[in-house]
Motif scaffolding. Structure first.
Motif, PDB file in Angstrom:
ATOM      1  N   PHE A  55      33.643  41.475  29.875  1.00  0.00           N
ATOM      2  CA  PHE A  55      32.519  40.630  30.264  1.00  0.00           C
ATOM      3  C   PHE A  55      33.022  39.213  30.531  1.00  0.00           C
ATOM      4  N   HIS A  56      32.205  38.458  31.240  1.00  0.00           N
ATOM      5  CA  HIS A  56      32.487  37.049  31.511  1.00  0.00           C
ATOM      6  C   HIS A  56      32.133  36.255  30.254  1.00  0.00           C
ATOM      7  N   THR A 210      34.620  39.696  42.098  1.00  0.00           N
ATOM      8  CA  THR A 210      33.161  39.754  42.012  1.00  0.00           C
ATOM      9  C   THR A 210      32.667  40.862  41.080  1.00  0.00           C
ATOM     10  N   GLY A 211      33.577  41.630  40.494  1.00  0.00           N
ATOM     11  CA  GLY A 211      33.166  42.715  39.605  1.00  0.00           C
ATOM     12  C   GLY A 211      34.065  42.788  38.394  1.00  0.00           C
ATOM     13  N   TYR A 212      33.958  43.890  37.657  1.00  0.00           N
ATOM     14  CA  TYR A 212      34.694  44.073  36.407  1.00  0.00           C
ATOM     15  C   TYR A 212      35.248  45.495  36.336  1.00  0.00           C
ATOM     16  N   PRO A 213      36.374  45.687  35.665  1.00  0.00           N
ATOM     17  CA  PRO A 213      36.855  47.048  35.433  1.00  0.00           C
ATOM     18  C   PRO A 213      35.981  47.745  34.397  1.00  0.00           C
ATOM     19  N   GLU A 214      36.074  49.041  34.351  1.00  0.00           N
ATOM     20  CA  GLU A 214      35.364  49.803  33.326  1.00  0.00           C
ATOM     21  C   GLU A 214      36.145  49.744  32.006  1.00  0.00           C
ATOM     22  N   PRO A 215      35.411  49.755  30.891  1.00  0.00           N
ATOM     23  CA  PRO A 215      33.950  49.744  30.786  1.00  0.00           C
ATOM     24  C   PRO A 215      33.407  48.320  30.850  1.00  0.00           C
ATOM     25  N   HIS A 216      32.205  48.175  31.376  1.00  0.00           N
ATOM     26  CA  HIS A 216      31.557  46.866  31.378  1.00  0.00           C
ATOM     27  C   HIS A 216      30.044  47.062  31.429  1.00  0.00           C
ATOM     28  N   PRO A 217      29.306  46.132  30.846  1.00  0.00           N
ATOM     29  CA  PRO A 217      27.850  46.198  30.978  1.00  0.00           C
ATOM     30  C   PRO A 217      27.425  45.603  32.307  1.00  0.00           C
ATOM     31  N   ARG A 218      26.285  45.992  32.797  1.00  0.00           N
ATOM     32  CA  ARG A 218      25.689  45.289  33.926  1.00  0.00           C
ATOM     33  C   ARG A 218      25.043  44.017  33.388  1.00  0.00           C
ATOM     34  N   GLU A 255      27.508  41.900  40.169  1.00  0.00           N
ATOM     35  CA  GLU A 255      28.438  41.553  41.244  1.00  0.00           C
ATOM     36  C   GLU A 255      28.147  40.117  41.669  1.00  0.00           C
ATOM     37  N   LEU A 256      29.050  39.224  41.277  1.00  0.00           N
ATOM     38  CA  LEU A 256      28.805  37.794  41.463  1.00  0.00           C
ATOM     39  C   LEU A 256      30.144  37.069  41.498  1.00  0.00           C
ATOM     40  N   ALA A 263      37.978  26.006  35.636  1.00  0.00           N
ATOM     41  CA  ALA A 263      38.493  25.674  34.301  1.00  0.00           C
ATOM     42  C   ALA A 263      37.397  25.316  33.313  1.00  0.00           C
ATOM     43  N   ALA A 264      36.147  25.297  33.767  1.00  0.00           N
ATOM     44  CA  ALA A 264      35.019  25.091  32.851  1.00  0.00           C
ATOM     45  C   ALA A 264      34.546  26.390  32.244  1.00  0.00           C
ATOM     46  N   GLY A 265      35.097  27.524  32.703  1.00  0.00           N
ATOM     47  CA  GLY A 265      34.712  28.802  32.137  1.00  0.00           C
ATOM     48  C   GLY A 265      34.718  29.911  33.153  1.00  0.00           C
ATOM     49  N   ASN A 266      35.851  30.590  33.289  1.00  0.00           N
ATOM     50  CA  ASN A 266      35.931  31.734  34.200  1.00  0.00           C
ATOM     51  C   ASN A 266      36.902  32.772  33.642  1.00  0.00           C
ATOM     52  N   VAL A 267      36.802  33.018  32.344  1.00  0.00           N
ATOM     53  CA  VAL A 267      37.670  33.971  31.648  1.00  0.00           C
ATOM     54  C   VAL A 267      36.910  35.260  31.395  1.00  0.00           C
ATOM     55  N   VAL A 268      37.535  36.387  31.680  1.00  0.00           N
ATOM     56  CA  VAL A 268      37.003  37.707  31.352  1.00  0.00           C
ATOM     57  C   VAL A 268      37.746  38.213  30.120  1.00  0.00           C
ATOM     58  N   SER A 269      37.019  38.835  29.191  1.00  0.00           N
ATOM     59  CA  SER A 269      37.667  39.311  27.967  1.00  0.00           C
ATOM     60  C   SER A 269      36.804  40.369  27.295  1.00  0.00           C
ATOM     61  N   THR A 270      37.152  40.684  26.050  1.00  0.00           N
ATOM     62  CA  THR A 270      36.412  41.613  25.195  1.00  0.00           C
ATOM     63  C   THR A 270      36.138  40.927  23.872  1.00  0.00           C
TER      64      THR A 270
END
Length: 381
Positions: A55-56, A210-218, A255-256, A263-270
């Motif tokens: 998730f973002h 614009t998307g995420y790998p699985e698994p991810h919530p909508r 999808e966004l 640098a204000a916040g664009n990290v994807v993680s768990t």
């Protein structure tokens, strides 16, 4: 009722009472681990939330930016007391700002006097309404565009005068990282934070992602103004009165393009990786002692449009002792369209809770209730 049961009760209540589509929480306390969910990851299929989802992380990414700049300071590449003009000559010398008076420390601590960047017309007119979001959800922002947005409105105060949450300061911080190193912001975050901590499920999102790998919530959003509302008239004082009425269906914003975060916040993680990250920055594992001290030297957020009962450090926050009965709790967190995340833990890095919802921030209550359930402290109570 034990702590796990109390947390599960809060998760269930968040779905039932606060309209959260789905929520997860993960706890680590010494050798104890626990993971709980409520609601769904997809409202159409009814698929449940589950462990390991990507998730973002919203403005939690600010802590990655701060840690990276502190790492560069430890290498002798800069001082936090450097004027911004030393690294980005002239960028701040517009619209009433002074690039000689505003320092790197001001940027990371939200004390530089920069205005709240989310209120910039260049941003709000694109995303403030449902129709605008649909038209602009895949727009990309270059670093140069974001730096212009950061100073597009006059200052709200003098450097060091007060706390005012401003993404623009972190846009400038990211550009400083790139100017100093000659490498991309993402490459330096990987070198100084993600790699050393072994965060194998974490990355800075690419400009075109614009998307995420699985698994991810909508991700689902209600974060829009009423039809006919003028985004240019929104202020920190009146924004709530201009928001959409409750009860409207959420907009799927999974999808966004999130290059606006930079640098204000664009990290994807768990949740698992983010617990690892928080534990490292609260305990002093990641940074040398001097840089660790600077990260956690905090200022008051009283009177600011931000989380109550907190003080702000460099990309991080801590609860004031008066709000926690003297219990020390530190954290990170952030919201973006369709996502909200926080992690809070003890300064020794041995007891942490992290939670994520697949909709943006709605109320501080679920966060504070989860903290109370896990740590036994009623925030502000």
């Amino acid at each position: 009722m034990n702590a796990n049961e109390k947390i599960q009760t809060v998760l269930d209540r968040s779905v039932a009472e606060y309209g959260v589509p789905g929520i997860v929480a993960e706890v680590r306390e010494g050798d104890r681990t626990w993971f709980g969910t409520a609601g769904v990851s997809d409202t159409e299929t009814g698929a449940p939330r589950r462990a390991g989802e990507f998730f973002h992380t919203g403005s939690s990414g600010k802590a990655f930016t701060a840690a990276t700049l502190l790492g560069l300071a430890a290498e002798g590449r800069l001082s936090l007391d450097d004027a911004v003009n030393r690294h980005l000559p002239g960028v701040l010398d517009v619209n009433g700002y002074d690039g000689e008076a505003i320092t790197v420390r001001h940027l990371l601590g939200n004390t530089g006097g920069l205005f709240p960047t989310g209120l910039a017309p260049e941003v709000s007119y694109r995303y403030a309404t449902r129709s605008g979001m649909d038209r602009h959800r895949f727009d990309t922002f270059t670093t140069e565009e974001l730096l212009r947005v950061a100073v597009s409105q006059p200052p709200v105060g003098a450097p060091g005068e007060r706390f005012c949450y401003a993404n623009g300061g972190f846009y400038l911080a990211g550009a400083i990282i790139e100017a100093i190193t000659g490498r991309t912001y993402a490459e330096e975050v990987e070198r100084l934070v993600i790699g050393p901590l072994g965060l194998t499920h974490t990355w800075v999102r690419g400009v075109k992602e614009t998307g995420y790998p699985e698994p991810h919530p909508r991700g689902y959003s209600h974060q829009f103004l009423k039809d006919g509302a003028d985004p240019g008239a929104v202020t920190p004082e009146n924004w709530q009165s201009l928001m959409e009425e409750p009860g409207l269906p959420a907009l799927d914003v999974t999808e966004l393009n999130s290059s606006l975060g930079y640098a204000a916040g664009n990290v994807v993680s768990t949740t698992g990786d983010m617990i690892r990250f928080l534990n490292a920055i609260v305990s002093g594992e990641l940074l040398p002692a001097e840089q660790h001290r600077q990260m956690w030297t905090t200022v008051s957020t009283d009177g600011a449009f931000w989380m109550p009962h907190t003080r702000y450090g460099l990309g991080v926050f801590e609860f004031v002792p008066e709000a926690t009965g003297g219990r020390e709790l530190r954290g990170i967190g952030g919201s973006f369209w369709g996502t909200y995340f926080f992690a809070v833990g003890t300064p020794d890095g041995r007891h942490t809770i992290a939670a994520h919802t697949n909709t943006e921030w709605k109320s501080w209550d679920p966060m504070f209730q989860l903290i109370e359930a896990e740590f036994g402290v009623a925030i502000g109570g």
